[in-house]
Design an enzyme around this catalytic site. Structure first.
Site, PDB file in Angstrom:
ATOM      1  N   SER A   1       8.073   7.685   3.723  1.00 28.18           N
ATOM      2  CA  SER A   1       7.007   7.309   4.654  1.00 28.18           C
ATOM      3  C   SER A   1       6.927   5.786   4.695  1.00 28.18           C
ATOM      4  CB  SER A   1       5.657   7.874   4.197  1.00 28.18           C
ATOM      5  OG  SER A   1       4.594   7.311   4.946  1.00 28.18           O
TER       6      SER A   1
ATOM      7  N   TYR B   1      -0.370   8.553  -2.566  1.00 26.23           N
ATOM      8  CA  TYR B   1       0.642   8.795  -1.529  1.00 26.23           C
ATOM      9  C   TYR B   1       1.614   7.618  -1.416  1.00 26.23           C
ATOM     10  CZ  TYR B   1       2.614  10.305   2.937  1.00 26.23           C
ATOM     11  OH  TYR B   1       3.466  10.707   3.944  1.00 26.23           O
TER      12      TYR B   1
END
Length: 260
Positions: free
Chosen positions: A141, A154
């Protein structure tokens, strides 16, 4: 269809994983679909009109090493060694280090997004190396390029995906097995629809899947999708820390567990 290439995709029950499964099916591939929600995943494949001999669903929780390894071994036994393995399954939950319960969120995120990714690849590394071909794809990501406030779990996990895949790529150099890292920007999925902040260059899942499919086919080692987010990520990486910190000050944070 047993001579068609095979794609093994985790997190296939929704979002990016489902879009990738649809794209590979459209290209004539066989599918090994891995999900916790197997009934829903099977119903989806049937609803797509996929021929029964072109797909199988394997139950697994990637956070459970034995579970995902067993799914990989079952795939090899039933469908053969895949040509492409996409470690897509992941979770994204906000965290606050001052909250003891959020340390468990961090542990769960790393178990799913990092250990789960390595465990997804594990059953296939040796047989792909022996065959001299195959592609292992890690879904990272842009959040892994710089740490975002409230996204500690995350961002850390996706930074680790990028570094892990880079290490694995070096280990498999010269074996015929390729490692591809794809870092999505914002993709319209059930996961991102909960976000309470702006999402520039938001993509449809189908558009992301098409770009990812072409990237994997080309054997690119690393790509940010869409390319505009790649430019943004490079600019953010180049910013001095004080400037970066001021830029993100006051930005809404990702939902933490039990938050609406």
């Amino acid at each position: 269809m047993t001579d068609a290439p095979l794609a093994f995709i985790t997190g296939a029950s929704s979002g990016i994983g489902q879009a990738l499964a649809r794209r590979y099916h459209q290209a004539g591939w066989r599918l090994a679909l891995v999900a916790r929600r197997t009934v829903e995943t099977s119903a989806w494949a049937q609803g797509e009109g996929m021929a029964a001999d072109r797909w199988r669903v394997y139950a697994a929780d990637v956070a459970d090493i034995d579970s995902i390894v067993a799914a990989g071994q079952a795939c090899i036994a039933q469908q053969g060694v895949p040509d492409v393995v996409i470690a897509n399954a992941g979770i994204s939950i906000g965290m606050d280090t001052a909250d003891r319960a959020d340390l468990d969120v961090l542990a769960r995120t790393l178990a799913t997004n990092n250990v789960g990714l390595a465990a997804t690849f594990h059953p296939f590394v040796a047989p792909m190396r022996s065959r001299g071909s195959g592609t292992l794809v890690g879904i990272a990501s842009v959040a892994g390029i710089r740490g975002l406030p409230g996204h500690g779990a995350y961002s850390a996990s996706k930074a680790a995906v990028i570094s892990y895949c880079e290490s694995l790529r070096g280990e498999l150099r010269g074996t015929g097995v390729r490692v591809v890292t794809i870092a999505p920007g914002y993709v319209d999925t059930p996961l991102t629809r909960k976000n309470r902040y702006g999402m520039p260059f938001l993509m449809r899942a189908e558009d992301f899947a098409d770009a990812a499919y072409r990237t994997i086919a080309a054997g690119r080692s690393y790509r940010v999708i869409p390319w505009q987010m790649g430019v943004v990520a490079k600019l953010l990486r180049a910013l001095p820390n004080p400037v970066f910190d001021r830029l993100l000050a006051g930005r809404p944070r990702k939902h933490r567990q039990n938050e609406r």
